[in-house]
Design a protein around this motif. Sequence first.
Motif, short mmCIF file in Angstrom:
data_model
loop_
_atom_site.label_atom_id
_atom_site.label_comp_id
_atom_site.label_asym_id
_atom_site.label_seq_id
_atom_site.Cartn_x
_atom_site.Cartn_y
_atom_site.Cartn_z
N ARG A 279 0.83 -1.21 0.00
CA ARG A 279 0.00 0.00 0.00
C ARG A 279 0.87 1.26 0.00
O ARG A 279 0.59 2.21 -0.74
CB ARG A 279 -0.91 -0.02 1.23
N ALA A 280 1.90 1.28 0.84
CA ALA A 280 2.75 2.48 0.91
C ALA A 280 3.46 2.72 -0.42
O ALA A 280 3.63 3.88 -0.84
CB ALA A 280 3.77 2.34 2.04
N ALA A 281 3.88 1.65 -1.10
CA ALA A 281 4.54 1.81 -2.40
C ALA A 281 3.56 2.33 -3.44
O ALA A 281 3.91 3.15 -4.30
CB ALA A 281 5.14 0.48 -2.84
N ARG A 282 2.31 1.88 -3.39
CA ARG A 282 1.30 2.39 -4.32
C ARG A 282 1.03 3.87 -4.08
O ARG A 282 0.78 4.63 -5.02
CB ARG A 282 0.01 1.58 -4.21
N GLU A 283 1.09 4.29 -2.82
CA GLU A 283 0.90 5.71 -2.52
C GLU A 283 2.07 6.53 -3.04
O GLU A 283 1.88 7.63 -3.58
CB GLU A 283 0.76 5.90 -1.00
N LEU A 284 3.31 6.00 -2.92
CA LEU A 284 4.46 6.71 -3.48
C LEU A 284 4.34 6.79 -4.99
O LEU A 284 4.67 7.82 -5.61
CB LEU A 284 5.76 6.01 -3.09
N GLN A 285 3.85 5.74 -5.63
CA GLN A 285 3.63 5.76 -7.07
C GLN A 285 2.64 6.87 -7.44
O GLN A 285 2.84 7.60 -8.42
CB GLN A 285 3.11 4.41 -7.55
N ARG A 286 1.58 7.02 -6.65
CA ARG A 286 0.61 8.08 -6.92
C ARG A 286 1.26 9.45 -6.81
O ARG A 286 1.02 10.34 -7.65
CB ARG A 286 -0.56 7.98 -5.93
#
Length: 306
Positions: A279-286
């Motif tokens: 989840r945290a990596a997906r937020e960084l991607q966003r």
Amino acid sequence: MQLQQLLYFVAVAETRHFTRAAERVHVSQPSLSQQIRALEKELGADLFGRARGNIALTDAGETLLPLARRILADADTARREVQELAQLRRGRVRLGATPSLCTGLLPEVLRTFHDLHPGIELLIEESGSHDLVRELARGSLDLALVVLPLPSPSPALTTVELLKEDLVVVSSPQAREPRRRVRIADLAGEPLVMFRHGYDLRELTVAACRAAGFEPTFTVEGGEMDAVLGFVRAGLGVAVVPRTVAERAGGDLRVTPLAGPGLRRTVALAHRSDVAPPRAARELQRVLLDSMAAAGRQTASAITSV
């Protein structure tokens, strides 16, 4: 054995009263009693003595009580920690990036992400695209910023283009004044400060020189980004670097655009296709995509379509 049964058991043990225990856990007294009997049946032992209306723990109940409290506490801790991760209060992102991107693009993006999610730990791996692709495949990274095309395309990776970036020539202010724009052919015989092997910029620059019909001349080679910029400042030669790096290098370097068609590189975000990023990596991607979209509105060089 269910957590709910242990919760009811602890409530009865602490209140020594079935009705008050039922009120504490917000359940009817018959339902609570039924669950306690089911727990006793599963364990094969009575947990409470019920002599003359007084509720007392049996030896089996005394043994179970500290264990039940610990199990319930561990379950509550697990629930809170997972919720914190889901709500991005805690976690970790392992991000790989090429050295030029660490110098140019990444600092502002990471600052934005950290301001939004200060509890997320950021681990940065700095290397060339080839090494980063290998680390992604091994599962050592969640995301990686790489330069396309990849040195060895892999169907196991998903890439999203973020940015098309111009390359420019940087030189010392003490060097002779260059033309307003420099052609790749103008670099023939020009002393170049060159990056180490494995740098995407090295391969791109050398390939462009050979396509223009000459072999580049190196005065110093083998450096990382900061070292290359330092050698250029010292007047050891010129270097071809991304525009974002040149803009952030300070006013002590002369920046000269390359004449058309020039040189451009495509920066992409990569992750494994078979494993969803945390989840945290997906937020960084966003955050990265939003940052590139904002840069695109200012410079018309970002790619916002996925």
